[in-house]
Design an enzyme around this catalytic site. Structure first.
Site, PDB file in Angstrom:
ATOM      1  N   ASP A 189      25.668   8.594  37.419  1.00 23.33           N
ATOM      2  CA  ASP A 189      26.402   7.674  38.294  1.00 23.33           C
ATOM      3  C   ASP A 189      25.761   6.282  38.325  1.00 23.33           C
ATOM      4  O   ASP A 189      24.773   6.018  37.627  1.00 23.33           O
ATOM      5  CB  ASP A 189      26.489   8.306  39.703  1.00 23.33           C
ATOM      6  CG  ASP A 189      27.800   7.993  40.414  1.00 23.33           C
ATOM      7  OD1 ASP A 189      28.479   7.027  40.031  1.00 23.33           O
ATOM      8  OD2 ASP A 189      28.140   8.718  41.377  1.00 23.33           O
ATOM      9  N   GLY A 224      33.672   1.887  35.015  1.00 19.34           N
ATOM     10  CA  GLY A 224      34.445   0.929  34.226  1.00 19.34           C
ATOM     11  C   GLY A 224      34.063  -0.525  34.444  1.00 19.34           C
ATOM     12  O   GLY A 224      34.742  -1.417  33.942  1.00 19.34           O
ATOM     13  N   ASP A 244      36.556   5.396  41.429  1.00 27.67           N
ATOM     14  CA  ASP A 244      36.848   6.797  41.755  1.00 27.67           C
ATOM     15  C   ASP A 244      38.341   7.021  42.018  1.00 27.67           C
ATOM     16  O   ASP A 244      38.998   6.212  42.672  1.00 27.67           O
ATOM     17  CB  ASP A 244      36.107   7.218  43.032  1.00 27.67           C
ATOM     18  CG  ASP A 244      34.644   7.514  42.769  1.00 27.67           C
ATOM     19  OD1 ASP A 244      34.174   7.312  41.633  1.00 27.67           O
ATOM     20  OD2 ASP A 244      33.973   7.940  43.731  1.00 27.67           O
TER      21      ASP A 244
END
Ligand SMILES: *[C@@H]1O[C@H](CO)[C@@H](O)[C@H](O)[C@H]1NC(C)=O
Ligand SMILES: *[C@@H]1O[C@H](CO)[C@@H](O)[C@H](O)[C@H]1NC(C)=O
Ligand SMILES: *[C@@H]1O[C@H](CO)[C@@H](O)[C@H](O)[C@H]1NC(C)=O
Ligand SMILES: *[C@@H]1O[C@H](CO)[C@@H](O)[C@H](O)[C@H]1NC(C)=O
Length: 431
Positions: A189, A224, A244
């Site tokens: 993450d 992204g 998300d």
């Protein structure tokens, strides 16, 4: 083995033995399907433009994983931080007992919150003693004994999003620990990233994972922000292309459109990731979830179930267990399907090439009323005279008549029909 699979194997060998090859420069049609005589099977010259694959860079990561998009389950969308070893075991049991594992859903991925709030005095990550008292090795053994694979989560930052220790500057220690536990997959993450460019933060973990000698799927999750399709092919097996997802029609459709932009960059070894499935979580209708699953499969997205598989409705199970739709996702050609008509409207046609000279075609009604949607041959890259036999992947039946020039169907509001088109089948066509 079909000629096409043989060709793909040869292609893979060629690419592995020549690092200089830059992917599918000549286009999917020529490389895989076009015979020397010219355009066969009724495809037009614009086929390679419609289904552009020229940005695909093959196998720079070379861990031999992700030949097709990853399939499995992840805890986040339904359970968020409420994870435990009991939940992971029961989920593994449910993947087996429901038959989902046999359909390909093999990764059991724990998201954030598995670790304790701080590292050990030796600087190691520690499983949360309350929720994972037996440790990750025992859990990996349990999952492996069922023929499944275990995924874990960390963060390319100082902390994870839920403020557990992150792996930035601990890549070597943490990857060795994951490998020693028997972990098969890492989702990585982007929280608390200290403002450092992802292009600098993500490669060290790739190298550290590689150095462990264990095959570990590397899933990049930098949301992204730095357009990872442009650089992540050499770094990860998949890369999130967007923020998300959440369990709403607006979120799902927005993400589909954003992910569509990067279609020409995806392929075996590295996939665009529009985030995990929300099917079964209650925020969308049956039609909307069917659209979600259809378009994710067509886009060659990872199929990571995000609901409680211990307690699914029959409708949820029907959607995620559709073998024909899963087969589109896992097709060996590995070309991301895309929006080919209706860009600015709500009546859309999405399509993509499949192995065996076939096409997947989805008619997607994003309007608020039922409507007829027409797929025109020119939009699909088919010659207008081409006869096509059609299989409906949600009705599970072959349509009686073969089509020429165009194909239309009435689609419910927010519904999606999905078909396989097989051009040039003499038995079903007039030409
Ligand atoms: C590590 O990378 C090398 C080439 O870069 C590759 O041959 C090898 O299979 C990789 N190992 C793992 C475990 O990913
Ligand atoms: C997770 O736990 C929180 C509080 O601990 C609770 O509010 C939430 O409803 C739980 N979510 C689920 C899906 O169980
Ligand atoms: C869900 O996603 C949509 C679209 O991206 C966004 O506008 C909305 O704020 C999100 N909702 C939540 C609760 O995060
Ligand atoms: C199972 O799901 C239903 C909703 O589909 C819910 O009402 C019920 O509480 C769930 N049961 C458990 C044990 O989570």
């Amino acid at each position: 083995m079909s000629i096409c699979s043989v060709y793909i194997v040869i292609l893979l060998i060629a690419c592995l033995s020549d690092a200089g090859i830059e992917g599918r420069k000549v286009g999917v049609l020529k490389k895989h399907e076009e015979p020397s005589s010219g355009l066969a099977f009724g495809f037009t010259k614009s086929f390679n433009t419609i289904y552009d694959t020229s940005r695909y860079g093959i196998f720079q990561l070379s861990n031999a994983l992700a030949l097709t998009p990853q399939m499995g389950w992840n805890s986040w969308n339904f359970f968020a931080c409420n994870v435990s070893e009991d939940l992971i075991r029961e989920t593994a049991d449910a993947l087996i007992s429901t038959g989902l594992a046999d359909l390909g859903y093999v990764y059991v991925n724990i998201d954030d919150c598995w670790s304790a709030a701080s590292r050990s005095s030796e600087g190691q990550l520690v499983p949360d003693p309350d929720t994972f008292p037996s440790g990750i090795t025992a859990l990996a053994d349990y999952v492996h004994a069922k023929g499944l694979k275990l995924g874990i989560y960390s963060d390319a930052g100082k902390f994870t999003c839920q403020v557990r220790p992150g792996s930035l500057f601990h890549e070597v220690d943490d990857s060795q620990l994951f490998a020693s536990w028997g972990v098969d997959y890492l989702k990585y993450d982007n929280c608390y990233n200290l403002g450092i460019d992802p292009k600098e933060r993500y490669p060290p973990m790739r190298d550290a994972l590689n150095a462990t000698g264990r095959s570990i799927f590397y899933s990049l999750c930098e949301w992204g922000v730095e357009d990872p399709a442009l650089w992540a092919r050499g770094v990860g097996n998949s890369w999130r292309t967007t923020d998300d997802i959440n369990d709403t029609w607006v979120s799902m459709t927005t993400i589909a459109d954003l992910n569509n932009k990067w279609a020409s960059y995806a392929g075996p070894g590295g996939w665009n990731d529009p985030d995990m499935l929300e099917v079964g979580n209650g925020g969308m209708t049956y039609e909307e979830y069917r659209s979600h699953f259809s378009i994710w499969a067509l886009m060659k997205a990872p199929l990571l179930i995000g609901c409680d598989v211990r307690n699914m409705t029959a409708e949820t199970f029907e959607i995620i267990s559709n073998k024909e739709v899963i087969a589109v996702n896992q097709d060996s050609l590995g070309v991301q399907g895309r929006k080919v008509a209706g860009e600015d409207g709500c009546l859309q046609v999405w399509a993509g090439p499949l192995s065996g000279n076939r096409l997947v075609v989805a008619l997607w009604n994003r309007c608020s009323k039922a409507a007829t949607i027409t797929a025109k041959w020119e939009d699909l890259g088919l010659e207008s005279s081409t006869g096509v036999s059609i299989r409906d992947l949600w009705q599970h039946k072959d349509l009686k008549e073969s089509a020429v020039t165009s194909f239309s169907a009435e689609v419910d509001s927010h519904g999606c029909h999905m078909y396989i088109f097989t051009p040039g089948m003499a038995a079903h066509s007039d030409i």
